[in-house]
Write a protein that holds these residues in place. Structure first.
Motif, short mmCIF file in Angstrom:
data_model
loop_
_atom_site.label_atom_id
_atom_site.label_comp_id
_atom_site.label_asym_id
_atom_site.label_seq_id
_atom_site.Cartn_x
_atom_site.Cartn_y
_atom_site.Cartn_z
N SER A 184 0.84 -1.21 0.00
CA SER A 184 0.00 0.00 0.00
C SER A 184 0.87 1.25 0.00
CB SER A 184 -0.97 -0.01 1.20
OG SER A 184 -0.31 0.20 2.43
N SER A 220 1.07 -6.81 2.99
CA SER A 220 0.66 -5.90 4.07
C SER A 220 0.42 -6.62 5.40
CB SER A 220 -0.60 -5.14 3.65
OG SER A 220 -0.41 -4.54 2.39
N LEU A 243 0.09 -0.82 6.96
CA LEU A 243 -0.75 -0.21 5.92
C LEU A 243 -0.60 1.30 5.98
CD1 LEU A 243 -3.94 -2.33 6.61
CD2 LEU A 243 -2.82 -2.26 4.38
N HIS A 247 -5.35 3.30 3.65
CA HIS A 247 -5.60 1.90 3.34
C HIS A 247 -6.04 1.16 4.61
CE1 HIS A 247 -3.11 2.52 -0.39
NE2 HIS A 247 -2.63 3.46 0.41
N ASN A 274 -12.64 0.61 -3.44
CA ASN A 274 -12.09 -0.71 -3.76
C ASN A 274 -12.59 -1.10 -5.16
OD1 ASN A 274 -11.46 -3.49 -3.95
ND2 ASN A 274 -11.62 -3.73 -1.73
N ALA A 291 -4.79 -1.21 -2.87
CA ALA A 291 -5.39 -1.18 -1.54
C ALA A 291 -4.43 -1.87 -0.57
CB ALA A 291 -6.74 -1.89 -1.55
N TRP A 292 -3.97 -3.05 -0.98
CA TRP A 292 -3.06 -3.86 -0.18
C TRP A 292 -2.73 -5.11 -0.99
CZ3 TRP A 292 -7.86 -2.46 2.22
CH2 TRP A 292 -8.94 -3.29 1.86
N GLU A 303 -8.36 6.39 -5.91
CA GLU A 303 -8.21 7.27 -4.73
C GLU A 303 -8.05 8.71 -5.15
OE1 GLU A 303 -5.54 7.98 -0.72
OE2 GLU A 303 -4.97 6.37 -2.08
#
Length: 494
Positions: A184, A220, A243, A247, A274, A291-292, A303
């Motif tokens: 992230s 993550s 994170l 996130h 997402n 996101a991760w 974002e």
């Protein structure tokens, strides 16, 4: 796992929080400490990395002592961090090279303009998902290498670490054993190829950065190393969830499925949607990030980032003297004339998404002789909702979905006027959880899942208050059109 505890460290722009969770996922204690906001005569915004690290140790010590638990029962740590804030430190001594450059700071704008003149801006966006901007660490790290004494020499000798605050804390907490970041945070640097999932050597070279000096990128929820907080704990425990703060909030909010969207109201704001396992490059001024990555599986997000949301309230209080505490804003906004058409455009260090104008200047637009303190404060509150609506609308266009619900978090969400206005202007249901600390809850949940404390049922712990639109659509559209007009007046190219 009965009787065991997790610590989550939330290292944010204004300060550092430590959160203590029991084995059922209950938040049982929080401690905080602010750090200095260093702003020079040029408007550059900096933090002292050593102060941040010492504060981290202090809030963890106080957390355990004030909670009265046995230190031996701490089982793991999660970390979230202010993301784009960038720094460099000596790989051998662990000492920072100067101050960290805060994400709000646009001092590297000339470096971005230099790169743009090479015609590489679109290539950078296509690889990283991000518009070229001094907001991101790529140009900030380049600025450090070009302007901080000794930085370039140490980098050339392979003796320099540089990156984001998560890497700094991990390095220090593990006594230099781990120089790591997570997916992230890596995806927010503008140096990471989000399609190939690795540092992009070509882009690094554009900014004069050696990719070999970047941190190792890890899942993550992986083990980032162990810490005993400089001997405070009787045994080392794993750092098992890292994170970026936004996130972390997305994960803590349970936005695990495509189309789910959250907005964090902090000093600035991050609005994230997402979009699942397949990236979509924005054509409406927001960015694409990760996101991760957990257990080898990647989720992507759209974002948008705003420099000044909660910071507008701080400006009203500390710089303008219009309020003495943030709590006063709700009463003043409610007392203000509903017919007043004053707009505050808080471009104090340019505008981020979806406008991306680093040279835009702040303005108050539409004042009349009847505009008083209450109306200006109301405009300050409302500009937060307008900016977030800009991004929600952009994401809706990119993803091809109508946003019906917005999950929100952060201190300003306690302001009922603001959140009702947000629902009205975005024309969506707004859900406010019963906990403020979503950024810190996310890595705690991730660490707890990794350590076997709990499964995905943990996401059911939050209770939410629901706000629905009350304003007539025609009125909301008129107000929003006025906002767009006000923004147009401050853009540098106008």
């Amino acid at each position: 796992m009965n009787g065991k505890y997790l610590i989550s460290i939330d290292q944010s722009t204004q300060g550092t929080k430590a959160l203590l969770f029991d084995s059922s996922g209950n938040l049982i204690k929080r401690t905080d400490k602010a750090h200095e906001q260093i702003v020079n005569e040029k408007g550059w915004v900096s933090h002292d990395p050593s102060e941040i690290y010492e504060n981290t140790l202090e809030v963890v010590r106080r957390l355990i002592e004030e909670a009265g638990i046995d230190k031996a029962f701490v089982a793991g740590v999660g970390i979230c961090n202010q993301r784009e804030t960038s720094l460099a430190w000596d790989r051998v001594t662990g000492e920072p090279l100067g101050l960290a450059i805060v994400w709000q700071c646009a001092r590297a704008v000339d470096i971005c303009e230099r790169v743009e003149k090479t015609g590489q801006a679109e290539k950078i966006r296509e690889k990283t998902g991000m518009n070229l901007s001094p907001y991101f660490p790529a140009s900030k790290i380049a600025w450090i290498l070009e302007n901080v004494e000794g930085a370039k020499e140490k980098a050339d000798a392979g003796q320099l670490c540089h990156g984001t605050i998560d890497s700094w804390l991990i390095y220090k907490l593990t006594k230099g054993k781990s120089y790591k970041t997570d997916y992230s945070n890596a995806s927010r640097t503008q140096l990471f190829n989000i399609f190939e999932l690795k540092w992009d050597e070509e882009i690094c070279e554009m900014f004069g950065i050696d990719a070999k000096n970047m941190a190792e990128v890890c899942d993550s929820n992986s083990n980032f190393g162990e810490t005993d907080f400089e001997g405070f704990l009787p045994h080392p425990v794993p750092i098992h969830g890292v994170l970026g703060d936004s996130h972390g909030a997305l994960f803590g909010q349970g936005c695990l499925n495509p189309g789910m969207i959250k907005s964090t109201y902090g000093t600035g704001s991050s609005i994230m949607m997402n979009i699942g396992e397949n990236p979509v490059l924005s054509t409406h001024g927001v960015v694409t990030s990760l996101a991760w990555r957990m257990d080898g599986k990647v989720n992507y997000v759209l974002e948008g980032n705003l420099n000044y949301t909660g910071a507008v309230i701080t400006w009203l209080k500390d710089d303008m003297g219009l309020i003495t505490s943030p709590a006063e804003t709700q009463k003043l906004a409610e007392e203000a004339s509903k017919d007043d058409q004053t707009y505050l455009v808080p471009a104090f260090s340019g505008l981020g998404a979806p406008y991306w104008d680093s040279r835009a200047e702040a303005a108050v637009v539409g004042m009349t002789r009847t505009t008083k303190k209450a109306e200006v404060v109301k405009a300050g509150l409302e500009c937060i909702a307008y900016q977030i609506t800009d991004i929600v609308k952009a994401m809706s266009e990119d993803a091809g979905v109508k946003v019906e619900e917005l999950r929100v978090d952060g201190g300003p969400t306690r302001n009922e006027y603001l959140i009702q206005f947000q629902s009205d202007i975005a024309e969506a249901v707004v859900q406010v959880p019963d906990a403020e600390e979503l950024s810190g809850i996310g890595p705690a949940y991730a660490a707890g899942i990794a350590l076997g404390f709990w499964g995905e049922e943990i996401f059911q712990k939050l209770k939410r208050r629901r706000y629905e639109p009350h304003m007539a659509s025609e009125t909301a559209d008129q107000k929003y059109a006025g906002w767009k007009k006000a923004v147009a007046r401050v853009l540098a190219e106008v």
